[in-house]
Structure formats: C-alpha cells, structure tokens
Design a protein around this motif. Structure first.
Motif, PDB file in Angstrom:
ATOM      1  N   ASP A   1     -10.422 -14.863  -6.880  1.00  0.00           N
ATOM      2  CA  ASP A   1      -9.322 -14.086  -7.460  1.00  0.00           C
ATOM      3  C   ASP A   1      -9.042 -12.826  -6.641  1.00  0.00           C
ATOM      4  O   ASP A   1      -9.896 -11.951  -6.526  1.00  0.00           O
ATOM      5  N   PRO A   2      -7.859 -12.717  -6.077  1.00  0.00           N
ATOM      6  CA  PRO A   2      -7.558 -11.510  -5.300  1.00  0.00           C
ATOM      7  C   PRO A   2      -7.189 -10.344  -6.221  1.00  0.00           C
ATOM      8  O   PRO A   2      -6.548 -10.532  -7.255  1.00  0.00           O
ATOM      9  N   TYR A   3      -7.607  -9.149  -5.854  1.00  0.00           N
ATOM     10  CA  TYR A   3      -7.140  -7.968  -6.585  1.00  0.00           C
ATOM     11  C   TYR A   3      -5.619  -7.886  -6.501  1.00  0.00           C
ATOM     12  O   TYR A   3      -5.021  -8.308  -5.507  1.00  0.00           O
ATOM     13  N   PHE A   4      -5.010  -7.327  -7.539  1.00  0.00           N
ATOM     14  CA  PHE A   4      -3.575  -7.051  -7.402  1.00  0.00           C
ATOM     15  C   PHE A   4      -3.196  -5.827  -8.230  1.00  0.00           C
ATOM     16  O   PHE A   4      -3.939  -5.414  -9.139  1.00  0.00           O
ATOM     17  N   ALA A   5      -2.069  -5.229  -7.878  1.00  0.00           N
ATOM     18  CA  ALA A   5      -1.531  -4.090  -8.614  1.00  0.00           C
ATOM     19  C   ALA A   5      -0.016  -4.148  -8.464  1.00  0.00           C
ATOM     20  O   ALA A   5       0.492  -4.960  -7.675  1.00  0.00           O
ATOM     21  N   THR A   6       0.690  -3.339  -9.216  1.00  0.00           N
ATOM     22  CA  THR A   6       2.152  -3.378  -9.111  1.00  0.00           C
ATOM     23  C   THR A   6       2.724  -1.972  -9.011  1.00  0.00           C
ATOM     24  O   THR A   6       2.101  -1.001  -9.444  1.00  0.00           O
ATOM     25  N   CYS A   7       3.910  -1.867  -8.441  1.00  0.00           N
ATOM     26  CA  CYS A   7       4.731  -0.662  -8.547  1.00  0.00           C
ATOM     27  C   CYS A   7       6.111  -1.107  -9.008  1.00  0.00           C
ATOM     28  O   CYS A   7       6.625  -2.123  -8.524  1.00  0.00           O
ATOM     29  N   THR A   8       6.671  -0.373  -9.946  1.00  0.00           N
ATOM     30  CA  THR A   8       8.031  -0.706 -10.392  1.00  0.00           C
ATOM     31  C   THR A   8       8.958   0.411  -9.923  1.00  0.00           C
ATOM     32  O   THR A   8       8.516   1.452  -9.446  1.00  0.00           O
ATOM     33  N   GLU A   9      10.224   0.177 -10.079  1.00  0.00           N
ATOM     34  CA  GLU A   9      11.249   1.171  -9.695  1.00  0.00           C
ATOM     35  C   GLU A   9      11.135   1.615  -8.239  1.00  0.00           C
ATOM     36  O   GLU A   9      11.377   2.769  -7.894  1.00  0.00           O
ATOM     37  N   VAL A  10      10.738   0.673  -7.410  1.00  0.00           N
ATOM     38  CA  VAL A  10      10.713   0.960  -5.973  1.00  0.00           C
ATOM     39  C   VAL A  10      12.120   0.721  -5.425  1.00  0.00           C
ATOM     40  O   VAL A  10      12.800  -0.212  -5.836  1.00  0.00           O
ATOM     41  N   ASP A  11      12.563   1.604  -4.551  1.00  0.00           N
ATOM     42  CA  ASP A  11      13.830   1.365  -3.843  1.00  0.00           C
ATOM     43  C   ASP A  11      13.564   1.610  -2.364  1.00  0.00           C
ATOM     44  O   ASP A  11      13.443   2.752  -1.928  1.00  0.00           O
ATOM     45  N   PHE A  12      13.438   0.524  -1.622  1.00  0.00           N
ATOM     46  CA  PHE A  12      13.068   0.663  -0.211  1.00  0.00           C
ATOM     47  C   PHE A  12      14.144   1.384   0.593  1.00  0.00           C
ATOM     48  O   PHE A  12      13.846   2.146   1.501  1.00  0.00           O
ATOM     49  N   HIS A  13      15.426   1.131   0.219  1.00  0.00           N
ATOM     50  CA  HIS A  13      16.502   1.816   0.944  1.00  0.00           C
ATOM     51  C   HIS A  13      16.447   3.324   0.689  1.00  0.00           C
ATOM     52  O   HIS A  13      16.470   4.127   1.610  1.00  0.00           O
ATOM     53  N   ALA A  14      16.345   3.676  -0.598  1.00  0.00           N
ATOM     54  CA  ALA A  14      16.364   5.096  -0.969  1.00  0.00           C
ATOM     55  C   ALA A  14      14.991   5.745  -0.749  1.00  0.00           C
ATOM     56  O   ALA A  14      14.827   6.945  -0.951  1.00  0.00           O
ATOM     57  N   ARG A  15      14.024   4.975  -0.360  1.00  0.00           N
ATOM     58  CA  ARG A  15      12.653   5.446  -0.138  1.00  0.00           C
ATOM     59  C   ARG A  15      12.035   6.073  -1.383  1.00  0.00           C
ATOM     60  O   ARG A  15      11.179   6.964  -1.287  1.00  0.00           O
ATOM     61  N   SER A  16      12.464   5.572  -2.570  1.00  0.00           N
ATOM     62  CA  SER A  16      11.797   6.050  -3.789  1.00  0.00           C
ATOM     63  C   SER A  16      10.720   5.045  -4.175  1.00  0.00           C
ATOM     64  O   SER A  16      10.828   3.849  -3.883  1.00  0.00           O
ATOM     65  N   GLY A  17       9.672   5.558  -4.776  1.00  0.00           N
ATOM     66  CA  GLY A  17       8.556   4.689  -5.169  1.00  0.00           C
ATOM     67  C   GLY A  17       7.509   4.540  -4.076  1.00  0.00           C
ATOM     68  O   GLY A  17       6.498   3.869  -4.264  1.00  0.00           O
ATOM     69  N   GLU A  18       7.722   5.193  -2.951  1.00  0.00           N
ATOM     70  CA  GLU A  18       6.758   5.061  -1.853  1.00  0.00           C
ATOM     71  C   GLU A  18       5.384   5.631  -2.217  1.00  0.00           C
ATOM     72  O   GLU A  18       4.358   5.118  -1.781  1.00  0.00           O
ATOM     73  N   ALA A  19       5.395   6.664  -3.013  1.00  0.00           N
ATOM     74  CA  ALA A  19       4.120   7.293  -3.382  1.00  0.00           C
ATOM     75  C   ALA A  19       3.268   6.325  -4.187  1.00  0.00           C
ATOM     76  O   ALA A  19       2.060   6.182  -3.952  1.00  0.00           O
ATOM     77  N   CYS A  20       3.924   5.657  -5.140  1.00  0.00           N
ATOM     78  CA  CYS A  20       3.196   4.643  -5.937  1.00  0.00           C
ATOM     79  C   CYS A  20       2.607   3.588  -5.003  1.00  0.00           C
ATOM     80  O   CYS A  20       1.427   3.253  -5.092  1.00  0.00           O
ATOM     81  N   LEU A  21       3.435   3.090  -4.077  1.00  0.00           N
ATOM     82  CA  LEU A  21       2.960   2.062  -3.147  1.00  0.00           C
ATOM     83  C   LEU A  21       1.755   2.554  -2.347  1.00  0.00           C
ATOM     84  O   LEU A  21       0.745   1.851  -2.243  1.00  0.00           O
ATOM     85  N   ALA A  22       1.888   3.761  -1.805  1.00  0.00           N
ATOM     86  CA  ALA A  22       0.810   4.287  -0.967  1.00  0.00           C
ATOM     87  C   ALA A  22      -0.474   4.461  -1.777  1.00  0.00           C
ATOM     88  O   ALA A  22      -1.568   4.104  -1.320  1.00  0.00           O
ATOM     89  N   ASP A  23      -0.326   4.946  -3.015  1.00  0.00           N
ATOM     90  CA  ASP A  23      -1.501   5.098  -3.891  1.00  0.00           C
ATOM     91  C   ASP A  23      -2.176   3.759  -4.143  1.00  0.00           C
ATOM     92  O   ASP A  23      -3.394   3.620  -4.032  1.00  0.00           O
ATOM     93  N   GLN A  24      -1.358   2.794  -4.534  1.00  0.00           N
ATOM     94  CA  GLN A  24      -1.932   1.484  -4.881  1.00  0.00           C
ATOM     95  C   GLN A  24      -2.591   0.837  -3.672  1.00  0.00           C
ATOM     96  O   GLN A  24      -3.653   0.239  -3.775  1.00  0.00           O
ATOM     97  N   VAL A  25      -1.915   0.949  -2.541  1.00  0.00           N
ATOM     98  CA  VAL A  25      -2.463   0.356  -1.315  1.00  0.00           C
ATOM     99  C   VAL A  25      -3.799   1.017  -0.990  1.00  0.00           C
ATOM    100  O   VAL A  25      -4.803   0.344  -0.714  1.00  0.00           O
ATOM    101  N   SER A  26      -3.806   2.319  -1.074  1.00  0.00           N
ATOM    102  CA  SER A  26      -5.007   3.060  -0.738  1.00  0.00           C
ATOM    103  C   SER A  26      -6.165   2.717  -1.676  1.00  0.00           C
ATOM    104  O   SER A  26      -7.288   2.441  -1.241  1.00  0.00           O
TER     105      SER A  26
END
Lengths: 426, 426
Positions: free
Chosen positions: B235-260
C-alpha cells in the motif's frame, strides 16, 4: 484442427444448416441458458459424449463423475479453475476444505493422473484438498507415484459421528469422482453439515440413463421449439426394457420388440430425410458406464441370438453390477475422423461452463461402434480452440464455430442432468 | 516469460518472502475473496497498474473503464468471455441487449480496436451488442475501418423518454467504456429500467483517486492482518491537496508540505528496512487519467518551482478538465525490465476474475517515471501464463507464481473499487 467429416461434402450437410442456425441464435441461446440456470443448478462437473453424423448431432452419454481431466489441453485449465471457483462460490462460499473421493483404481495410473489433475485444479481455485479413498485395504496415508513423477497421497476416510474426513482434516465439502457403481457406501450415508457433490443419488446405483435421456428430450424439445428445428436432429430415440437377465435369457422378447420398433422408426425418419445410412441401435446397460455392457444391433434377431460370450459381456458391468435394466438407444454414427481413425468428441463442463474437450479416437472401430473400449486413444489437441468463442464471420464449419455448437449441445445435456438430479432427489 | 527484476538477486528480495506467504496462504486468500464477494459487488471490469519494487508490490492506479482489451493475449479471451457471462448472469440475467458506449476517439484506431475486441467478447458471452457514440457529429450509423481490416459501426445514441438506445435497438444494459471525464452527459441522466454499468458515479467527473486509495488501504489492512504482513508492502502512502490552481500558482504550499511530509515518511520507512533507493512521490490529478497530469518529485522545492510548461501540463487533463484536486502518492519504483526497457504490469479483471494482463514498457523512461506516456509499448505475451494457476511446487519467482501474486494484489484493488462505488452511490 477440426476433424474431417466423412461423406459430408462442404455445403451439402444439413448439419451445417443447424450450425448456422445455432450460431445466428447464439445470443438468444445464451440468454435462454442463463434463464434456465436461474431455476436449475448445474452439476458440479460433467462430461458428455457427442456423435456427429452429419445429419444429426447428438449427446449419446452423460457422465456425472468425469475422469479424463488429464486429457484436457493446457488451455482448458484456467477455464476449469475459473468455473470451479464459481461453482464453489455459488454452492458453498464458506467452504474451504474439500475431500476428493476417487474411484478405487489404485493400479490405473492414467485414472490417478486424472485425480491429481482434478486435485490441482481444485487447489488452484482456492480450496484445501485431501484425497480420501474407499479402498478398505488402505488404512494409512499411502503415496502413489504417478507416471509424471508426481506423488498422490491416498488417505483412508474416517467417519466421526455424522461427518467424514481424513486424519486431521474435517472437510466442508465432499467431491465424488467415484460413480458409486457398487452402491452408496455406509460411510457416506446420513452425513450432516457436509455437502456431498454430486449428490449420492447421482451415483450409478440409483441413476438411470433412461431418466437422463427423458430429461434430455424435454430440454431438446424446448430448445428446438425456440430455434424452430426438428428436435430429432439433436435427440436420439430411446426405449427401455426392465427385468432383463442375459444369463437366464429372460427379457429377450422385450429387447427384440423394442429394437425392432426403433429400427422401423429410424428407417422411416431416414427415408423421410433421404438419409442413406443403415439404421442401427445401441443396446446398453441403463446404469452402466466405462463403455461396458454396450452392443451395436442392426436387426432384432441379434439380441435373441447372443452367444455365451456376448451374454456374459452384457450381463455384468463395472464393480460386478448385474444388468437388469437395459436402454435401447438410436445409434448415431460418428462421421468424424482424426488421422483416418473414427472419432467422437467428448465435452467437459464445470458448473455451467464448457471448459474443454477432446476426441476419443479408435482406429479399429467403425463409425457405428462404441469407441469407449480398449484400444481407444485421445486427441487432446483437437479442442484447443475455445468452445466459447464462435467466429460469426466464418463458415459454420470453422473450428471455433463447430466447437461452439458442440458446447451448446453438451450444455443441453448438462441442463438435462440438472433436471434429472432434481427429480431424483430423495 | 517473467521480466527480469533489477537489483534483486535471487533469494535476496523481501518480495520473494511475500510471494511465498501469498502462495502458501492461497486457499485462505481465495476463501477470503469469496466471502468478500458475498457482500460486495465487483465492478463489471477494471484494470490496475502495479509496480514491483522488489521490496514493495503495489497498485498505483485503478481504471474502471479499461481500454486495451486488444492488448490481451489470445489465451485470455476465453477467460474474459466466461467472466463476462458470469457478470451478466449475476447482475441482470434477463438482459440480452447491451449498448456499448466508447470514448469519443474516432481517430485513435488503437482504441477503436479495443472497442471492437470488447464488443466481440460481449457478443461471445451471449449478448446482442450495438455501439452508441456520444460524438455529436455522428448523426447516422458510421462504419469505421480498423487497421485489421474489420469494420466497427458507431451509431448515434437516441433518447426516448427515460431510455436510450440506437436506431431499432432498445438495450437492457448500457456498458460504459467512456470514463465521463467531460461530465455526465444529459442523455444518460435519469434513465429508468436500464442498468448503466459501471454506474455513472464511477466516471471521472465524480470519482477521486484518493477515495479509491482510502478504500484500498482499508482492504489491504484487513488482508495484511490475515497474512500477518506489513500493509505498507502492498500500500503506497497518499495525501491530497484541494483547491490547487497550477496556472494561478495557488495551493503550492499545500503541495510542498504534503510532498515534504511524505518524503520524510518514506525516508524513515526505507531507513528502517535498509532500503537504499531514493524516495520519491508522484503528484497527479486526483481525477485524471490517460497518464495526463502526472509528475515525479524527489524534493518539495520541485512543486513550487514549476515552469510554465510544467504548470500547463499539470493544470489540464483529459477533455480539458481543470485540475484542482491533487493526489500525492508514494512513488513505487518498478524494477521490472522487458528487453532492457522499464516495465510495469497491467492486470485486467472482469467481474471477480483476473482474465489476463500485459506489461506496459517504455524504453525512454526510468524506473521512477510514469510509463503511461507517448512512446509506451505493450508486451502482450508476458502474461500468457495464467494468473490463476500457481505452481505450488516451484519457486515463488516462477512465472505462474509471480502472476498469481500479481492477480491477488490486483484483486485487492478490485475489492477497493467495489467499496468505493458503494460509498459513492448517490
């Protein structure tokens, strides 16, 4: 490969017409089978002998304790595993442990190879399998070495209260690969909480071919009506005589009458359809198996003039069982040849699925003779194409189509067997 | 053939130990699956992508609208027919006519060959099949010629009251091979008396990978407890981020936190088990498919420093769907090689049965990259041995055993998908 069919030039055979009809109606046919299985439970497994006469394609025997799983091609095995899983799931999803009870043939390594194959398939479908034998001489776990070098362990069956098992193994299901010709053994009577599959009344001490063929006629009648075909094309005439004693020569008059009447019926049918073959009937033990107690008859006088050897042959079948009930069945010549030897297809089914088959081939027998006799061989590669994948774009004679049709006819017998077992339920 | 596994000298891999455990417990496992299917209905069909890291064997994606049936070997087809018959029988035994609704790719002849294969399998399982397309430009029956010379006829779907069909054909079942990425089309909403398979909420406009993997974790937890193994191995670990907008660069902090956070977790686990690989995570659209919107990340800084091209790639998936929900999944390197190219197994299931599979192979990608990308090839022969016939006497690494184990893990995802669809039922 599709075996050659004798005397059936391409396009000239009425059977091609039947095959075309069955192919064209395949979705209707599958739908019909599905609806039948809603109200009937198929046997766990079965094999049927078919005969393809070119003008007639019929089941001539249905075996509810099929041996010969070792004759199936490798391609058939995943299908068998899948169908066994489905069968177990439908009958007894809670079941994990099966006791397999084989025939008492310890010296027939060909048969034991079948047992090993069957045990492997059951194990692969997710069951724990042990093999319990009814042979009284086997009183402890006995390994038997098979020709392929593998070992099969036969264990004595132990009865504890109303359950049976082998040492350290209390099974939930009992799978019989023993046709109980010698009667229902006391050790298997009155079990509680253990499902016996097939049920005890499927054994030859209770079962009668004539009951099977009566059910088969009903099934074929319904099927033929749907397809608007003559049921005779799929269904051999049959009749019975009871209280026959071949040794004492009693019951011969009944036999001669039935043979004579049936030959007349066949002759009339042949004349109507312009069939030029010589009619014949097969006289066989109504409860016999293993190709024992079978004779081909072309004239009623033959059954009243049996010599001692012939009478001995007809009087006793497997396990020394005396023949008193006799089936007289319309002979269906097989016009299939494999390497110039007469051949008949044998189709194997597990649950409601055709899993494979092979040709029984006999180089020294004629097209109107019983092929289940010493000297028979098997052509396991013949069915290597699937019975479930008709190729609608090809000629009805193409291998997948011929085998699909064989699979449909075999399943008519499977459905007949399920009706037969329902009726026979004690 | 079993693909070679990199860096896994025989006997040294912890996975061999897992494979041995699964083989030894196979009757227990099959029994467990049987009992699960008593209370859960498997999806009609599914394919899963597996990754075998040598130290970990995990499902990384589950597709409920599998294409690629044309990649299956011929040997798999009878199993698929048998499983489809069983699926139809269990869901809707009365059903005879199925409308197959494919994706809107008229120019992708590879995909259309899959549609033709699927239609043939359904027909062989005893259904009448017509193909109804959602493409608005197709207003009359339109034949499409396939590379193999065969013709597929696409027909416009017609709505009459609360039913859909094609001209002259009122189906009982609607089989979707269209993942509804563009949303649930109005023409399929509010149908009555017609079963839509898979249900509409299985489409990507509703479905989320994270819900699937939450169910998968539950299933693996139960399975691992039975087998007394560490669930992480499957079973691989997983997590999610919602309300990400790659164009507007919003939600990047959530992504970076989860990745880290996830990289730290993986690093700790690797250290504990003495695994020397470099940890990585895969960032993918939580509702994406076709290998679109997927990136491999080895450091949190990578998700905050995306260039325009990378952001464009992540922002939009199939049918122009904007990505807002993102899945961060533990990366499972694949250590399998086919002809020196990195490979991952794809396992196909119909109803509750593993019918076959193949290797997705990509010569230009590394073991930690997404292989579902232009340039991928398929090695359809790899799975030519059955997934259902473990050879208990052989090494866990032997082909039938490795594939049996793959089939078990794939079925964990199948069971997860059935839980997921139950939970998502509107």
């Amino acid at each position: 490969m599709v075996p050659r069919i004798l005397n059936a030039p391409e396009g000239a055979s009425p059977l091609l017409h039947l095959e075309r009809q069955i192919l064209d109606a395949s979705s209707e046919i599958e739908h019909w089978f599905r609806s039948q299985w809603l109200s009937h439970t198929p046997p766990f497994y079965a094999s049927v002998d078919l005969r393809n006469a070119g003008f007639k394609l019929s089941v001539v025997d249905t075996n509810l304790f099929p041996g010969g799983f070792n004759n199936l091609s490798e391609d058939a095995l995943p299908l068998a595993v899948q169908a066994m899983s489905a069968a177990v799931e439908r009958r007894c999803p809670d079941v994990r442990r099966f006791l397999l009870i084989p025939e008492n043939h310890t010296r027939n390594t060909f048969y034991l190879t079948n047992v090993a194959r069957l045990a492997a398939l059951l194990q692969q479908s997710g069951l724990e399998i042990r093999i319990g034998t009814l042979i009284p001489e086997i009183t402890e776990a006995t390994p038997v070495t098979l020709p392929n070098g593998k070992t099969l362990v036969l264990e004595p069956i132990i009865r504890s209260g109303n359950r049976v098992g082998v040492k350290g193994f209390d099974p939930c299901g009992i799978l019989l690969n023993n046709d109980l010709s010698a009667g229902i053994p006391a050790i298997l009577q009155g079990l509680e909480g253990q499902q016996v599959i097939p049920p005890l009344h499927a054994g030859w001490s209770v079962r009668r071919k004539s009951q099977h063929f009566a059910c088969y006629s009903k099934v074929v009648a319904a099927f033929a009506e749907r397809l608007q075909i003559d049921p005779w094309v799929l269904d051999p005439y049959f009749a019975t005589c009871t209280e026959v004693d071949f040794h004492a020569r009693s019951g011969e008059a009944c036999l001669a009458d039935q043979v004579s009447t049936m030959l007349t019926k066949i002759r009339e049918k042949y004349a109507l359809l312009g069939i030029t073959q010589t009619p014949y009937v097969v006289v066989k033990a109504d409860a016999g198996t293993y190709g024992m107690g079978v004779m081909t008859v072309k004239d009623a006088s033959e059954v009243t003039n049996l010599n001692r050897k012939q009478r001995n042959k007809m009087a006793v079948v497997k396990e020394g069982m005396q023949v008193t009930d006799v089936l007289i069945q319309e002979g269906v010549p097989t016009l299939e040849l494999v390497d110039d030897a007469v051949a008949e297809p044998v189709v194997y089914m597990v649950d409601r699925t055709v899993v494979g088959g092979f040709y029984r081939v006999h180089a020294e027998r004629g097209p109107d003779e019983n092929l289940n006799a010493p000297g028979m061989k098997f052509a396991p590669l013949a069915f290597d194409e699937s019975c479930m994948q008709p190729d609608y774009a090809s000629h009805p004679d193409a291998a997948p189509n011929r085998f699909y049709v064989y699979g449909v006819v075999a399943r008519l017998a499977l459905l007949a067997a399920s009706l037969e077992l329902e009726q026979g339920r004690p």
